[in-house]
Design a protein around this motif. Structure first.
Motif, short mmCIF file in Angstrom:
data_model
loop_
_atom_site.label_atom_id
_atom_site.label_comp_id
_atom_site.label_asym_id
_atom_site.label_seq_id
_atom_site.Cartn_x
_atom_site.Cartn_y
_atom_site.Cartn_z
N VAL A 1 27.29 5.22 5.18
CA VAL A 1 26.24 5.96 5.49
C VAL A 1 27.01 6.93 6.58
O VAL A 1 27.37 6.51 7.47
CB VAL A 1 25.21 5.02 5.95
CG1 VAL A 1 23.97 6.19 6.30
CG2 VAL A 1 24.65 3.99 5.09
N THR A 2 26.69 8.32 6.15
CA THR A 2 27.28 9.26 6.85
C THR A 2 26.89 9.24 8.38
O THR A 2 27.74 9.10 9.34
CB THR A 2 26.97 10.61 6.53
OG1 THR A 2 27.39 10.76 5.24
CG2 THR A 2 27.82 11.66 7.42
N GLY A 3 25.70 9.05 8.81
CA GLY A 3 25.09 9.08 10.09
C GLY A 3 25.84 7.63 10.99
O GLY A 3 26.19 7.76 12.12
N GLU A 4 25.84 6.58 10.22
CA GLU A 4 26.35 5.28 10.77
C GLU A 4 27.92 5.46 11.10
O GLU A 4 28.53 5.17 11.98
CB GLU A 4 26.16 3.95 9.80
CG GLU A 4 24.63 3.67 9.99
CD GLU A 4 24.29 2.48 9.08
OE1 GLU A 4 25.30 1.65 8.79
OE2 GLU A 4 23.34 2.13 8.75
N VAL A 5 28.64 6.11 10.08
CA VAL A 5 30.05 6.03 10.20
C VAL A 5 30.15 7.26 11.46
O VAL A 5 31.35 6.88 12.09
CB VAL A 5 30.45 6.86 8.98
CG1 VAL A 5 32.12 7.24 9.19
CG2 VAL A 5 30.59 5.84 8.03
N GLU B 1 20.39 9.07 14.33
CA GLU B 1 21.69 9.76 13.49
C GLU B 1 21.22 10.38 12.43
O GLU B 1 21.59 11.46 11.84
CB GLU B 1 22.64 8.74 13.34
CG GLU B 1 22.65 7.46 12.32
CD GLU B 1 21.92 6.27 13.04
OE1 GLU B 1 21.73 5.35 12.35
OE2 GLU B 1 21.43 6.52 14.25
N GLN B 2 19.99 10.04 11.67
CA GLN B 2 19.77 10.47 10.68
C GLN B 2 19.45 12.04 10.69
O GLN B 2 19.53 12.72 9.73
CB GLN B 2 18.45 9.68 9.76
CG GLN B 2 18.07 10.24 8.42
CD GLN B 2 19.34 10.19 7.40
OE1 GLN B 2 20.04 9.73 7.20
NE2 GLN B 2 18.93 11.47 6.59
N LEU B 3 18.62 12.19 11.73
CA LEU B 3 18.39 13.57 12.02
C LEU B 3 19.58 14.61 12.08
O LEU B 3 19.40 15.80 11.99
CB LEU B 3 17.49 13.52 13.47
CG LEU B 3 16.02 12.99 13.45
CD1 LEU B 3 15.34 12.87 14.68
CD2 LEU B 3 15.30 13.74 12.34
N ILE B 4 20.51 14.02 12.81
CA ILE B 4 21.84 14.62 12.87
C ILE B 4 22.49 15.12 11.44
O ILE B 4 22.89 16.38 11.09
CB ILE B 4 22.76 14.01 13.67
CG1 ILE B 4 22.37 13.40 15.02
CG2 ILE B 4 24.01 14.79 13.80
CD1 ILE B 4 23.05 12.80 16.06
N VAL B 5 22.33 14.03 10.68
CA VAL B 5 22.61 14.33 9.08
C VAL B 5 21.85 15.49 8.59
O VAL B 5 22.38 16.26 7.76
CB VAL B 5 22.55 13.01 8.56
CG1 VAL B 5 23.00 13.19 7.06
CG2 VAL B 5 23.81 11.93 9.07
N GLU B 6 20.67 15.33 8.83
CA GLU B 6 19.51 16.36 8.24
C GLU B 6 19.92 17.75 8.83
O GLU B 6 20.01 18.63 7.92
CB GLU B 6 18.18 15.83 8.42
CG GLU B 6 17.79 14.75 7.84
CD GLU B 6 16.55 14.12 8.40
OE1 GLU B 6 15.87 14.96 9.21
OE2 GLU B 6 15.98 13.13 7.83
N LEU B 7 20.47 17.53 10.07
CA LEU B 7 20.58 19.01 10.76
C LEU B 7 21.86 19.85 10.05
O LEU B 7 21.81 21.00 9.49
CB LEU B 7 20.77 18.98 12.19
CG LEU B 7 21.10 20.15 12.81
CD1 LEU B 7 19.92 21.20 12.79
CD2 LEU B 7 21.41 19.92 14.23
#
Length: 202
Positions: A84-88, A193-199
Motif C-alpha cells: 500500500v503506497t501510503g504505508e510504504v 497517509e491516504q490523504l497524502i496519496v490522494e493529493l
C-alpha cells in the motif's frame, strides 16, 4: 544541507500537535491557531478536500524533517514498491537514519538526531555515515561512535528513550539493530497517509 529553520511552535500550533517534541510555548497556546487574529472567520469553518490533503502532507514533512523535493522522491519510491503506497511511504520515512537515531533514543528530537548524523557521531555497521536521509535495511546496526559516547546530549536523551518493536537496543554497547521496517500499526505518528496519496494522485 537543506533543512527547515523556521518557527517551530507556529507550525505545531497550525496542526494542533507537538510535532517537534516538548514545547512549553505550544502547551500554553495549543488551542489557538497561529496568526494575530486566529482563524479567519470569513472563510468559514469548513475546509476543502484539497486543503485537508495538503495539510496532511505538510504535517508529515514537518514531522520527519523532510523538505518538499525529498518527500516527493520518497513518494515516487513508495509507488514503485510493492504494498500500500501510503504505508510504504511512512515505512520509508521511518527507515531514514536520522529517524532511527531518534527512535533509539540517541537524540531527543529528529532535528538533534539529524545533527548527530551530519556531525559524524553515528555509525552504521561500524562505518561512519553522515547522511541523515540514509535508508537502513533489515539487520543494520546503528551506534554512537565510540569517541562520541561521552556526549552529554546523548546521555540525556538515552534517559528517556522509547521502546519500539522493530528496533533492538543494546544498552551496554549503545547501539541498536534495525530489525525491519515497521508495520503501519507500529508507527505512533498520527498521520492520515491516504490523504497524502490522494493529493499526489491528482
Amino acid at each position: 544541507m537543506a533543512r527547515y529553520i523556521g518557527p517551530k511552535t507556529k507550525i505545531a500550533r497550525k496542526f494542533g500537535v507537538p510535532i517537534y517534541g516538548d514545547d512549553k510555548s505550544f502547551e500554553k497556546r495549543k488551542n489557538q491557531p497561529p496568526g494575530q487574529h486566529g482563524p479567519n472567520k470569513r472563510r468559514g469553518s469548513k475546509r476543502s478536500e484539497y486543503a485537508l490533503q495538503l495539510a496532511e502532507k505538510q504535517k508529515a514533512k514537518y514531522t520527519y524533517g523532510i523538505l518538499e523535493k525529498q518527500f516527493a522522491n520518497l513518494y515516487e519510491r513508495a509507488q514503485r514498491n510493492k504494498g500500500v503506497t501510503g504505508e510504504v511511504l511512512l515505512q520509508l520515512c521511518e527507515s531514514r537514519l536520522d529517524n532511527v537515531v531518534f527512535r533509539l533514543g540517541f537524540a531527543r528530537t529528529r532535528a538533534a538526531a539529524r545533527q548527530l548524523v551530519s556531525h559524524r557521531h553515528i555509525t552504521v555497521n561500524g562505518e561512519l555515515v553522515s547522511i541523515p536521509s540514509y535508508t537502513l535495511r533489515a539487520g543494520d546496526v546503528v551506534a554512537v561512535r565510540e569517541k562520541s559516547r561521552s556526549l552529554g546530549v546523548v546521555a540525556q536523551a538515552l534517559s528517556s528513550k522509547g521502546n519500539y518493536e522493530w528496533l533492538q537496543y543494546n544498552d551496554e554497547k549503545q547501539q541498536g539493530t534495525f530489525m525491519a521496517a515497521p508495520e503501519r500499526i507500529q508507527i505512533p505518528e498520527d498521520i492520515r497517509e491516504q490523504l497524502i496519496v490522494e493529493l499526489y494522485s491528482k
